[in-house]
Design an enzyme around this catalytic site. Structure first.
Site, short mmCIF file in Angstrom:
data_model
loop_
_atom_site.label_atom_id
_atom_site.label_comp_id
_atom_site.label_asym_id
_atom_site.label_seq_id
_atom_site.Cartn_x
_atom_site.Cartn_y
_atom_site.Cartn_z
N ARG A 1 -62.69 -20.64 38.57
CA ARG A 1 -63.86 -19.76 38.45
C ARG A 1 -65.09 -20.55 38.00
NH1 ARG A 1 -63.64 -16.18 33.35
NH2 ARG A 1 -64.10 -18.25 32.50
N PHE B 1 -51.49 -7.73 24.07
CA PHE B 1 -52.15 -9.00 23.74
C PHE B 1 -51.87 -10.05 24.83
CE2 PHE B 1 -53.62 -12.56 21.29
CZ PHE B 1 -52.67 -13.56 21.42
N TYR C 1 -52.34 -31.46 32.31
CA TYR C 1 -53.54 -31.16 31.52
C TYR C 1 -53.53 -29.68 31.08
CZ TYR C 1 -58.23 -30.21 29.98
OH TYR C 1 -59.30 -29.79 29.21
N ARG D 1 -67.55 -32.34 33.45
CA ARG D 1 -66.11 -32.67 33.34
C ARG D 1 -65.40 -31.75 34.30
NH1 ARG D 1 -62.56 -32.93 28.26
NH2 ARG D 1 -61.18 -34.14 29.61
C1 LIG Z 1 -57.14 -21.94 27.18
C2 LIG Z 1 -56.51 -20.59 26.94
C3 LIG Z 1 -56.24 -19.91 28.27
C4 LIG Z 1 -55.20 -20.77 26.19
C5 LIG Z 1 -57.52 -19.74 26.08
N1 LIG Z 1 -57.01 -18.40 25.68
C6 LIG Z 1 -57.41 -17.30 26.38
O1 LIG Z 1 -58.04 -17.41 27.44
C7 LIG Z 1 -57.08 -15.94 25.81
C8 LIG Z 1 -57.94 -14.85 26.44
C9 LIG Z 1 -59.39 -15.06 26.06
O2 LIG Z 1 -59.72 -15.80 25.16
N2 LIG Z 1 -60.29 -14.40 26.83
C10 LIG Z 1 -61.73 -14.54 26.61
C11 LIG Z 1 -62.41 -14.81 27.93
C12 LIG Z 1 -62.62 -16.25 28.13
O3 LIG Z 1 -62.92 -16.92 27.10
O4 LIG Z 1 -62.48 -16.70 29.27
C13 LIG Z 1 -62.35 -13.27 26.14
O5 LIG Z 1 -63.30 -13.37 25.37
O6 LIG Z 1 -61.88 -12.21 26.62
O7 LIG Z 1 -55.72 -15.61 26.00
C14 LIG Z 1 -54.77 -16.62 25.66
C15 LIG Z 1 -53.39 -16.02 25.59
C16 LIG Z 1 -53.22 -14.71 25.19
C17 LIG Z 1 -51.94 -14.13 25.19
C18 LIG Z 1 -50.83 -14.85 25.60
C19 LIG Z 1 -50.96 -16.19 26.01
C20 LIG Z 1 -49.85 -16.95 26.44
C21 LIG Z 1 -50.01 -18.27 26.83
C22 LIG Z 1 -51.27 -18.87 26.80
C23 LIG Z 1 -52.39 -18.15 26.40
C24 LIG Z 1 -52.25 -16.81 26.00
C25 LIG Z 1 -55.15 -17.41 24.42
C26 LIG Z 1 -54.45 -17.24 23.22
C27 LIG Z 1 -54.81 -18.03 22.12
CL1 LIG Z 1 -53.96 -17.83 20.64
C28 LIG Z 1 -55.85 -18.97 22.18
C29 LIG Z 1 -56.57 -19.09 23.39
C30 LIG Z 1 -56.24 -18.31 24.49
#
Ligand SMILES: CC(C)(C)CN1C(=O)[C@@H](CC(=O)N[C@@H](CC(=O)O)C(=O)O)O[C@H](c2cccc3ccccc23)c2cc(Cl)ccc21
Length: 341
Positions: free
Chosen positions: A186, A259, A141, A199
């Site tokens: 968390r 990033f 998942y 969920r």
């Molecule tokens: C589900 C998730 C972990 C992939 C979400 N995700 C991330 O969590 C974000 C961070 C984020 O959104 N933080 C939020 C806090 C929060 O929402 O919890 C903030 O406002 O600071 O980072 C990821 C992310 C960033 C950089 C490299 C990555 C490599 C593999 C997978 C994910 C990667 C992310 C990159 C992209 Cl392009 C799209 C989504 C994400």
């Protein structure tokens, strides 16, 4: 300026990004120009897909086809599916502006985003119809919702010619699992109190050793068992830390590095707060705001990432030697943390 059909409203897209990702949008906007817009749109596209998956008011027989078909909507200028709440609802209401911007991206970037959206939507649909039971389900998942994001980002980094190193799928996948599993741990209380239907993604193969039903952990009388389950889950996610560090050590561009590194440092900081902490079952545990800000500005080198990881690993080791010393998983966590160190 007049919004002709061709010119996307980038200011609006970035304002949507700021609305749905708080601190992280700043880091996205610091990316090099050849990557910034593609990552902004990738983030908004995935957030829209996640909003459909998360909306528990959508009937399953409607939601499953929507998730599976989502990737075909990316080129449909009229398409929108109004759902979700607050800023996520604003994203869905204005989704055609995201589509207009998506269609302005390089075709290679469009292909990457479309392929990931297709595979992610299919994977999400699979788990609408069945729960996360085994640890294998849990990893699958999280691969669908977060690991695939990592694979897509690596393709965007390569297409923008900013990264040339070897960034294999299993390292990119571990980056995603580290973040997603941390969020799942968390968000126990927030998720289990979700209306109209919770969920939960905690794998029964693990929590089933500590309680009859997941709700049991809300009862303070079961706090010892709840914390043991929590510590077991923290051990499970910490196994990805070494691969995350390996991925980060291979990055070449400083803004791409930031990033990728900043969310990983926030995640291990959150894990250190959560480990052996009964407050996970009474409220939402977050890093202190001052700490978040400090890492946003200081994560500029692999050295600083190692220092941050070591700092949080030591906090967990202190808990292993102190309050959690009788916890069966604390010993194993000690081993994994020493690997990180
Ligand atoms: C589900 C998730 C972990 C992939 C979400 N995700 C991330 O969590 C974000 C961070 C984020 O959104 N933080 C939020 C806090 C929060 O929402 O919890 C903030 O406002 O600071 O980072 C990821 C992310 C960033 C950089 C490299 C990555 C490599 C593999 C997978 C994910 C990667 C992310 C990159 C992209 Cl392009 C799209 C989504 C994400």
């Amino acid at each position: 300026k007049a919004q002709t059909r061709g010119s996307p409203d980038w200011d609006f897209c970035y304002s949507l990004l700021n609305a749905v990702s708080r601190s992280f949008s700043i880091v996205i906007q610091q990316l090099p120009p050849q990557l910034r817009d593609a990552v902004c749109i990738f983030y908004l596209v995935l957030r829209a897909l996640d909003t459909i998956e998360d909306d528990m008011t959508i009937p399953v027989d409607v939601k499953v086809p929507e998730l599976v078909k989502f990737h075909t909507r990316l080129r449909d200028r009229e398409w929108k599916y109004v759902c979700g709440e607050k800023d996520y609802r604003r994203l869905m209401l204005n989704y055609p502006l995201v589509t207009q911007a998506f269609l302005q991206l390089d075709s290679v970037h469009q292909e990457v985003i479309t392929d990931i959206a297709r595979r992610m939507g299919k994977g999400m649909a699979e788990f609408i119809e069945r729960d996360v039971e085994t640890v294998q389900d849990y990893d699958l998942y999280c691969h669908y919702v977060a690991g695939l994001t990592g694979l897509g980002l690596v393709h965007l980094f390569k297409a923008s010619r900013l990264e040339h190193g070897d960034l294999p799928d299993d390292l990119a996948n571990s980056m995603g699992l580290f973040l997603q599993k941390t969020n799942i741990i968390r968000d126990y209380l927030e998720d289990i109190n979700e209306e109209p239907a919770p969920r939960m993604f905690w794998p029964k193969e693990i929590w089933g050793k500590y309680g009859r039903v997941l709700e049991d952990f809300k009862d303070p009388a079961n706090s010892a068992a709840a914390v043991q389950c929590l510590n077991h889950l923290v051990l499970n996610v910490m196994r990805h830390a070494v691969r995350s560090l390996e991925f980060l050590s291979r990055l070449q561009d400083i803004q791409v590095f930031r990033f990728c590194a900043i969310p990983q440092v926030m995640a291990i900081g959150t894990l250190a707060e959560c480990f052996n902490n009964p407050q996970v079952f009474t409220g939402v545990v977050k890093m202190r705001r001052g700490e978040t800000a400090k890492y946003m500005v200081s994560i500029n080198s692999m050295r600083n990432v190692y220092l941050a990881f070591a700092h949080f690993a030591c906090i967990m080791i202190k808990k292993c030697n102190g309050p959690a010393q009788n916890d069966p998983h604390a010993t194993e966590l000690h081993v994994v943390l020493n690997e990180v160190l």
